[in-house]
Design an enzyme around this catalytic site. Structure first.
Site, mmCIF file in Angstrom:
data_model
loop_
_atom_site.group_PDB
_atom_site.id
_atom_site.type_symbol
_atom_site.label_atom_id
_atom_site.label_comp_id
_atom_site.label_asym_id
_atom_site.label_seq_id
_atom_site.Cartn_x
_atom_site.Cartn_y
_atom_site.Cartn_z
ATOM 1 N N LYS A 86 37.643 48.818 36.479
ATOM 2 C CA LYS A 86 37.141 47.440 36.438
ATOM 3 C C LYS A 86 35.615 47.405 36.505
ATOM 4 O O LYS A 86 35.004 48.100 37.319
ATOM 5 C CB LYS A 86 37.757 46.664 37.608
ATOM 6 C CG LYS A 86 37.455 45.181 37.654
ATOM 7 C CD LYS A 86 38.209 44.552 38.830
ATOM 8 C CE LYS A 86 37.932 43.072 38.978
ATOM 9 N NZ LYS A 86 38.698 42.480 40.108
ATOM 10 N N SER A 118 41.113 38.312 38.872
ATOM 11 C CA SER A 118 39.895 38.675 38.177
ATOM 12 C C SER A 118 39.992 40.040 37.488
ATOM 13 O O SER A 118 39.101 40.409 36.716
ATOM 14 C CB SER A 118 38.715 38.704 39.166
ATOM 15 O OG SER A 118 38.891 39.713 40.140
ATOM 16 N N SER A 130 43.615 38.997 42.677
ATOM 17 C CA SER A 130 43.009 39.512 41.450
ATOM 18 C C SER A 130 43.698 40.723 40.857
ATOM 19 O O SER A 130 43.414 41.093 39.722
ATOM 20 C CB SER A 130 41.533 39.834 41.692
ATOM 21 O OG SER A 130 40.789 38.652 41.860
#
Length: 474
Positions: free
Chosen positions: A85, A160, A184
C-alpha cells in the site's frame, strides 16, 4: 491472456509455494504472469501507483535459484508477488499517502510489517492506491484519481486499502498488505470478494509514524484464509520500534480443526445501521452455512447506537489534526476537501472530548463482552451495502439506504466500531454476490486476542462455502 496464465494470476500463495518447492512452477513464471495482468487490467481499475516490474523479475530469478537448491532454505514467502500500500513506508521509495504533499517524498525507513514480508522473501512488484491520508472507505485521491471495483467498474473497490483489494481481486498480485483504522482492510476485502484480517491491537507492530495508535492495524489481504494465516505469521510479533507490540508471538497453523458445536452470535446491524436487503439475504445464507457445520446461531442485540460513530469520528479527527495539522495552512486548497473538513473538525477537539472516547469504548464493551463470553464468535455483515459508487461523495447530505438518510461517510460500513474495540480480532470473508456483480462480505469477530478462533471459523466457512471459483469478468 491465456487461461493458463490467468490461472497463475489467481493462484494462492500457498499453492504457488507448494509448486515452487515441487519444481512444478518457477517464481519467474508467476511474476511474469502477474505483471502481464497488471499491464492489461490496471488501466481499467487504476489500483496501482508505482511499479517495479524489472526489479521484481530479477528478484524472482533469485527466488527461483533458492528453490533449485536442496538445502531447504526457501523462506516463508519466497518469490510471492506482493502489493504494498502506498501509505506504508518503504525505505528509498516514494510513499505518497495519496497526497500531492508527498508526491516526491522518499521514505527513510520501512514499516516493520513490510520489512518482515520482504525478509520472508515476498517480492514487491507494485504499490497500491489509497485515498489521501487513508481517510476514506472509498479510494479516490487528488493525486491518483479513482480506483474502481474489478467486479463492476461503476462501483468503488472500497478503502482505504482499495488498491490492494482491487489488485488481489483482479489477479494483479498474489497477496497484498493493508492498514485498518476504521475498516480499511475489511471494507475492500468485502467489496472485492477477498479475505482481509484486522489483527488485535499489538499483535502486529505499528509503523514509526503512529506510535500508541490503538485503532490502527497492519494486516494481510489475500485470496484464501490459508494465505492470510501465512502472511499473518510473518507480520506478527514484537518489534523494537513499537512499545505496544505483544511479547508473545502467536503461530497460526495452515489447517484448522472444525467448529462443530460452536455457538455463533449474529448481529445484522450492530443495533443501529440500515442494511441493504441483498447484504442481509447473503448474511442469512451464511447463517445456514454455519448451521450446516454443526453450529447453533442466535441473533443478539449489541444495543450500540450512533454514539459509537461520534466516538470513532472524534478519535479519527483528532488523530488527523495531530499528524497533519501543520500541513493545513499551506496545503488546504490542494487537499481532498473532505480531508480538510476532517482536519478542521479535529482542530477543535479538546483533551476532555478526546479522552471521553475511552468512556464510550467502555460502554460498548459492556454489551459486547457478554456476547463474546457466551458465544464462540460473533458474525455481522462487513458493509451495509455491497459497495458505493466509485465516485461516492463522503459529504453527500442525501445519501440513503432503504430510502432512509444515513451518514455518507460511515453510514454504509460496519467495520469502524471494531477499531474502537481494537483488541478484538476481526476477519472479513466473502458471503456472496449482489445483483450488481459486486461481492458482499461477512465479519467474524472473536474474543480479545483470540486470533485462532477467527481463523478457525473463517477456514471452516471458506471450505463449506467455496468462493475462489468466482472471478471478476474484467
Amino acid at each position: 491472456m491465456a487461461s493458463a496464465d490467468l490461472d497463475l494470476c489467481y493462484m494462492t500463495a500457498t499453492e504457488a509455494i507448494s509448486k515452487f518447492k515441487a519444481k512444478e512452477l518457477s517464481p519467474v513464471e508467476l511474476m511474469a504472469a502477474v505483471i502481464a495482468r497488471c499491464e492489461e487490467v490496471n488501466p481499467k481499475v487504476n489500483a496501482l501507483t508505482y511499479t517495479f516490474f524489472d526489479r521484481a523479475l530479477d528478484q524472482a530469478k533469485k527466488a527461483e535459484a533458492r528453490y533449485m537448491k536442496t538445502d531447504g532454505r526457501a523462506r516463508a514467502l519466497e518469490g510471492i508477488p506482493t502489493a504494498i500500500k502506498d501509505f506504508h513506508s518503504v525505505k528509498g521509495e516514494i510513499t505518497t499517502l495519496g497526497s500531492k504533499i508527498y508526491a516526491d517524498t522518499r521514505s527513510d525507513n520501512t514499516a516493520p510489517t513490510i520489512e518482515r514480508l520482504f525478509r520472508a522473501g515476498a517480492i514487491m512488484h507494485c504499490r497500491t492506491t489509497t485515498p489521501e491520508f487513508a481517510h476514506s472507505g472509498t479510494t479516490q485521491s487528488p493525486l491518483w484519481g479513482i480506483t474502481r471495483n474489478p467486479w463492476n467498474l461503476d462501483y468503488s473497490s472500497g478503502g482505504s486499502s482499495g488498491g490492494a483489494g482491487a489488485a488481489v481481486a483482479a489477479g494483479m498480485t498474489t497477496v497484498a498488505d493493508g492498514t485498518d483504522g476504521g475498516g480499511s482492510i475489511r471494507i475492500p476485502a468485502s467489496a472485492c470478494g477477498i479475505f482481509g484480517y484486522k489483527p488485535p491491537f499489538g499483535r502486529n507492530p505499528l509503523d514509526r509514524e503512529h506510535p500508541y495508535e490503538s485503532i490502527l492495524h497492519y494486516g494481510p489481504m489475500a485470496r484464501s484464509v490459508a494465505d492470510g494465516a501465512l502472511m499473518q505469521n510473518v507480520m506478527s510479533g514484537p518489534h523494537e520500534v513499537d512499545i505496544c507490540s505483544l511479547r508473545t508471538r502467536l503461530r497460526l497453523p495452515q489447517t484448522f480443526e472444525g467448529i462443530e458445536g460452536w455457538k455463533v452470535a449474529l448481529s445484522t446491524n450492530l443495533g443501529f445501521n440500515e442494511i441493504d436487503p441483498e447484504v442481509e439475504a447473503n448474511t442469512r445464507r451464511a447463517v445456514t452455512v454455519f448451521e450446516s457445520l454443526g453450529c447453533s446461531v442466535e441473533e443478539v442485540d449489541l444495543a450500540w447506537n450512533y454514539g459509537v460513530t461520534d466516538a470513532w469520528l472524534t478519535h479519527w479527527e483528532g488523530l488527523f489534526w495531530a499528524v497533519a495539522g501543520e500541513l493545513y495552512p499551506r496545503w488546504k486548497y490542494e487537499m481532498d476537501p473532505f480531508v480538510v473538513s476532517i482536519l478542521e473538525s479535529g482542530s477543535g477537539h479538546d483533551a476532555a472530548r478526546m479522552y471521553n472516547v475511552n468512556a464510550v469504548r467502555g460502554e460498548m464493551y459492556k454489551t459486547l463482552a457478554p456476547v463474546l463470553s457466551n458465544f464462540d464468535i460473533l458474525i455481522t455483515p462487513t458493509l451495509c451495502l455491497p459497495a458505493v459508487k466509485a465516485d461516492h461523495d463522503d459529504a453527500d447530505p442525501d445519501f440513503t439506504i432503504n430510502g432512509k438518510k444515513v451518514p455518507a461517510y460511515l453510514g454504509w460500513i460496519q467495520t469502524y466500531p471494531f477499531n474502537l474495540m481494537s483488541q478484538c480480532p476481526v476477519a472479513s470473508v466473502p458471503s456472496g454476490l449482489s445483483k450488481s456483480g459486486v461481492p458482499t462480505g461477512l465479519q467474524i469477530v472473536a474474543k480479545t486476542y483470540d486470533d485462532m478462533s477467527v481463523f478457525r471459523a473463517a477456514c471452516a466457512f471458506e471450505a463449506a462455502s467455496p468462493w475462489r471459483g468466482n472471478r471478476p469478468g474484467i
